[in-house]
Every structure is written in C-alpha cells, then in structure tokens.
Design an enzyme around this catalytic site. Structure first.
Site, short mmCIF file in Angstrom:
data_model
loop_
_atom_site.label_atom_id
_atom_site.label_comp_id
_atom_site.label_asym_id
_atom_site.label_seq_id
_atom_site.Cartn_x
_atom_site.Cartn_y
_atom_site.Cartn_z
N HIS A 1 -2.11 -1.62 2.80
CA HIS A 1 -3.14 -0.59 3.38
C HIS A 1 -2.85 -0.45 4.95
CE1 HIS A 1 -4.82 -4.23 5.27
NE2 HIS A 1 -5.35 -4.53 4.14
N GLU B 1 -10.56 -2.07 0.99
CA GLU B 1 -9.61 -2.63 1.29
C GLU B 1 -9.88 -3.83 2.04
OE1 GLU B 1 -6.88 -1.35 0.36
OE2 GLU B 1 -7.46 0.49 -0.15
N HIS C 1 -2.50 2.65 0.79
CA HIS C 1 -3.90 2.73 0.45
C HIS C 1 -5.04 3.05 1.37
CE1 HIS C 1 -3.26 0.29 -3.75
NE2 HIS C 1 -1.96 0.87 -3.47
N ASP D 1 -14.18 2.45 -2.91
CA ASP D 1 -13.23 1.74 -2.94
C ASP D 1 -13.27 0.83 -1.58
OD1 ASP D 1 -10.23 0.97 -3.98
OD2 ASP D 1 -9.75 1.84 -2.18
N ASP E 1 -8.75 6.69 -1.50
CA ASP E 1 -8.67 6.32 -2.81
C ASP E 1 -9.91 6.67 -3.70
OD1 ASP E 1 -5.99 5.62 -2.50
OD2 ASP E 1 -6.65 3.72 -2.67
N GLU F 1 1.08 -9.33 3.71
CA GLU F 1 1.09 -8.89 2.29
C GLU F 1 -0.02 -7.65 2.24
OE1 GLU F 1 2.77 -13.08 2.20
OE2 GLU F 1 0.85 -11.79 2.83
#
Length: 230
Positions: free
Chosen positions: A57, A9, A150, A7, A155, A52
């Site tokens: 995260h 970010e 997150h 995963d 994740d 945003e």
C-alpha cells in the site's frame, strides 16, 4: 436500502498477532447506487510498518506519524457506517481488523450478520475463475488503470462497481420503476388537465371516390376479389 462498501489497509495479516489497521475507505450506496458520500481516514498504527505491507500500500511509518490513533477518531467512522450492512472483498479479513480496533478501544463490534462478502459471491457466481479485485474488474470491464498500489478508498470505489455487477449489474436500475410508480399519484395531482378535442371528420369528395374507383379497376386479379372470381 443503505449499504456501505469498505476496504482496509493494515500493517500485516493478523490483528491478533499484533498488526493494526492504518487506513479505511467507505463508499455509501443506496439501492445499489453510489450516493457520492464516502468516508476515508488514515490511522497511526503505534508500531512499525513492515516492508512487506509497505510494498502493498505504500503507507510508511513516516507518513502515518502525524495521523490520529484509531481510538481518537473512531466516532466519525461509527457515525458514517451507522447500522448499514458492510460489504468487503474477503470480508472476514477486513472485519477482523475493524472489530479488533473497535474492541480494543471499548466500542461495540459490528455483528457478523451485517457482513457481505463479495469474494464468496464471486466464487458462487463464477466457480473456477479468478476472484481477486483486479480479476473481477477485468471481467466486468471496470477501469482500474489508476490502481498502482492498494488504497482503501480507491479499492472500495472499485469494489462498489464490482458489487453492482455481481448482484444484477446495471439491470438493478430497473428497480427505479417502482419508485416512479410510487410517485405517480403526486405527479397526477400536479399535472395540468388534458383537454381532449373531438375528432375532425374529412369525408372524401365525389371526385376523390371516382378517382379511387378508377385506379382500383386497373388492378388485375385483386386479392379481395378472389372469392368472387372463383
């Protein structure tokens, strides 16, 4: 088979639009079982962190300020993933950033034939249901209580459990039977020989036979005498 669940970010939704990858987490699996090996890294994005993205995260520009740029730390990531299939949720997004960063620093990109998308698998297995990582964890009873924000490694660890459920669940462990069967010749070669003793016969005594006959004679209309009685 070795597989990597991963995963990422990022600073936003589009690498082509100027966003960058700031974190990656990878979990190694062998025959659908986690090996305990993982890879985790933060990267300096060389740009600001939009509010945003930070809300998703929690990785601020200040936190990432002393982290290496992707091109300075790419070798460790390449060594870890090797040539294994790469599994991600909404994998086209993660692949766009991974390959974007690899291409940006002149390294070969990961061929899309290695991409496994758990979002597509979930949609085909459970049409009409919710398919977010949170929803799938709830569906399969996977604890996600510690997932407040997150995080790439967290994740990836959750997704690894989801992937196992989507591809056969815990029954996948039955495949270990073949591994045991393959090991049987070697086990037999080292096993101590089994000594089979002859059976010991204990015939009933005359008294026991008489007692048995007396007991049986007290049974009215025994089923073994039905034919004779007829």
């Amino acid at each position: 088979m070795r597989e990597i669940v991963f995963d990422t970010e990022t600073t936003g939704l589009s690498f082509a639009g100027g966003d960058r990858m700031v974190e990656i987490g990878c979990v190694e699996m062998l025959n659908r079982c986690e090996t305990g090996r993982h890879f985790h890294a933060y990267y300096h994005p060389q740009r600001d962190m939009p509010a945003e993205a930070f809300a998703v995260h929690g990785l601020s520009a200040a936190f990432l300020a002393d982290k290496p740029c992707f091109h300075d730390a790419v070798e460790d990531l390449i060594d870890f993933i090797g040539d294994a299939p790469l599994i991600a949720h909404n994998a086209s997004f993660d692949f766009s950033f991974l390959n974007g960063e690899l291409g940006r620093c002149g390294r070969p990109i990961v061929h899309l034939s290695r991409m496994v998308d758990t979002l597509q698998i979930a949609r085909s297995r459970h049409p009409g249901a919710k398919h977010s990582l949170d929803a799938l964890c709830s569906r399969f009873g996977i604890d996600r209580s510690h997932r407040v924000l997150h995080g790439a490694l967290l994740d990836a660890q959750l997704l690894a459990q989801v992937y196992v459920e989507l591809t056969g669940g815990r029954q996948i462990g039955l495949g270990l039977v073949s591994d045991v069967a393959a090991a049987m010749p070697a086990m037999a070669a080292t096993r101590a020989p089994v000594v089979v003793r002859p059976p010991r016969v204990f015939p009933p005594s005359e008294g026991e036979l008489a007692a048995h006959a007396a007991f049986m004679s007290k049974i009215d209309h025994p089923i073994w005498d039905l034919d004779r009685g007829a």
